[in-house]
Design a protein around this motif. Sequence first.
Motif, PDB file in Angstrom:
ATOM      1  N   GLY A  40       0.801  -1.213   0.000  1.00  0.00           N
ATOM      2  CA  GLY A  40       0.000   0.000   0.000  1.00  0.00           C
ATOM      3  C   GLY A  40       0.833   1.262   0.000  1.00  0.00           C
ATOM      4  O   GLY A  40       0.415   2.294   0.543  1.00  0.00           O
ATOM      5  N   VAL A  41       2.034   1.196  -0.602  1.00  0.00           N
ATOM      6  CA  VAL A  41       2.903   2.377  -0.675  1.00  0.00           C
ATOM      7  C   VAL A  41       3.295   2.611  -2.127  1.00  0.00           C
ATOM      8  O   VAL A  41       3.164   1.725  -2.982  1.00  0.00           O
ATOM      9  CB  VAL A  41       4.170   2.199   0.195  1.00  0.00           C
ATOM     10  N   SER A  42       3.796   3.790  -2.399  1.00  0.00           N
ATOM     11  CA  SER A  42       4.181   4.125  -3.762  1.00  0.00           C
ATOM     12  C   SER A  42       5.509   3.477  -4.138  1.00  0.00           C
ATOM     13  O   SER A  42       6.292   3.062  -3.272  1.00  0.00           O
ATOM     14  CB  SER A  42       4.313   5.642  -3.907  1.00  0.00           C
ATOM     15  N   ALA A  43       5.749   3.392  -5.432  1.00  0.00           N
ATOM     16  CA  ALA A  43       7.020   2.859  -5.911  1.00  0.00           C
ATOM     17  C   ALA A  43       8.180   3.719  -5.432  1.00  0.00           C
ATOM     18  O   ALA A  43       9.254   3.213  -5.108  1.00  0.00           O
ATOM     19  CB  ALA A  43       7.011   2.780  -7.439  1.00  0.00           C
ATOM     20  N   ALA A  51      16.886  -0.244  -2.563  1.00  0.00           N
ATOM     21  CA  ALA A  51      17.333   0.088  -3.916  1.00  0.00           C
ATOM     22  C   ALA A  51      17.000  -1.003  -4.927  1.00  0.00           C
ATOM     23  O   ALA A  51      16.919  -0.724  -6.127  1.00  0.00           O
ATOM     24  CB  ALA A  51      18.839   0.350  -3.915  1.00  0.00           C
ATOM     25  N   SER A  52      16.808  -2.226  -4.457  1.00  0.00           N
ATOM     26  CA  SER A  52      16.591  -3.332  -5.390  1.00  0.00           C
ATOM     27  C   SER A  52      15.787  -4.439  -4.721  1.00  0.00           C
ATOM     28  O   SER A  52      15.598  -4.452  -3.499  1.00  0.00           O
ATOM     29  CB  SER A  52      17.932  -3.901  -5.865  1.00  0.00           C
ATOM     30  N   LYS A  53      15.361  -5.386  -5.527  1.00  0.00           N
ATOM     31  CA  LYS A  53      14.651  -6.553  -4.997  1.00  0.00           C
ATOM     32  C   LYS A  53      15.569  -7.376  -4.110  1.00  0.00           C
ATOM     33  O   LYS A  53      15.127  -7.931  -3.092  1.00  0.00           O
ATOM     34  CB  LYS A  53      14.106  -7.396  -6.153  1.00  0.00           C
ATOM     35  N   ASP A  54      16.836  -7.454  -4.475  1.00  0.00           N
ATOM     36  CA  ASP A  54      17.773  -8.216  -3.658  1.00  0.00           C
ATOM     37  C   ASP A  54      17.936  -7.579  -2.279  1.00  0.00           C
ATOM     38  O   ASP A  54      18.045  -8.290  -1.276  1.00  0.00           O
ATOM     39  CB  ASP A  54      19.130  -8.310  -4.344  1.00  0.00           C
ATOM     40  N   ASP A  55      17.961  -6.246  -2.212  1.00  0.00           N
ATOM     41  CA  ASP A  55      18.036  -5.565  -0.918  1.00  0.00           C
ATOM     42  C   ASP A  55      16.836  -5.941  -0.046  1.00  0.00           C
ATOM     43  O   ASP A  55      16.970  -6.158   1.164  1.00  0.00           O
ATOM     44  CB  ASP A  55      18.077  -4.050  -1.105  1.00  0.00           C
ATOM     45  N   LEU A  56      15.673  -6.011  -0.659  1.00  0.00           N
ATOM     46  CA  LEU A  56      14.470  -6.412   0.068  1.00  0.00           C
ATOM     47  C   LEU A  56      14.584  -7.853   0.556  1.00  0.00           C
ATOM     48  O   LEU A  56      14.230  -8.169   1.704  1.00  0.00           O
ATOM     49  CB  LEU A  56      13.245  -6.270  -0.831  1.00  0.00           C
TER      50      LEU A  56
END
Length: 211
Positions: A40-43, A51-56
């Motif tokens: 529910g947040v903006s890009a 910074a990236s999917k890997d960071d997540l």
Amino acid sequence: MVKQVRAARTRRALVVAAAETFAREGYALATLPAISRRAGVSAGALHFHFASKDDLAVEVESAAADAVAELAERCRPAAAGARQLLVDAACGLLLATVTDPVVRAGFKLGGDPSRRNGARMLHWWRAWVHGLVVQAQAEGELARDVPPDVATAVIVAATVGFEALGAADRDWLAPERLAQLWTFVLPRPAAGGNEEAAGGTGGTGGEADGT
């Protein structure tokens, strides 16, 4: 202060949304737009924090490892020895994969072949299990002829296997099934140095049922 609280909530929402997405879709198929929508947040807010999917994914694995470590420590005061602590913590961990998407995603990411630098939670779990196996053996709670490395490998592999099976069929995480694991892989030495048969560790099954 208000901005810091809001930022912390946004970051937590993104971690949970990412965990839910990774657990459902796997790392390769998960997308940042899907995660931001789920949170529910903006890009823009997502990229501000990660910074990236890997960071997540790294953050999710870190959060999962912390959650499992806290779960294990909560089991410590009530456990009568290292062996029972291992049983209680492992049962609690498997049940947490049902209720906690972050822990569930930690398992999923750790075994995901599309990620080569993950498995933080699994590495932590292996080291923790090994430490308890060694301690339990030194305290006479486990048969002395059971190699700690072998016992650790079996317990960790079984834990991961139960989680994977439980994701498709929750019956695999039933207390009686978990009790069967412990009576098989955690033999208790009998008086005089002889091991009891696996079926003689019925106390373990009862303890696991109460977890």
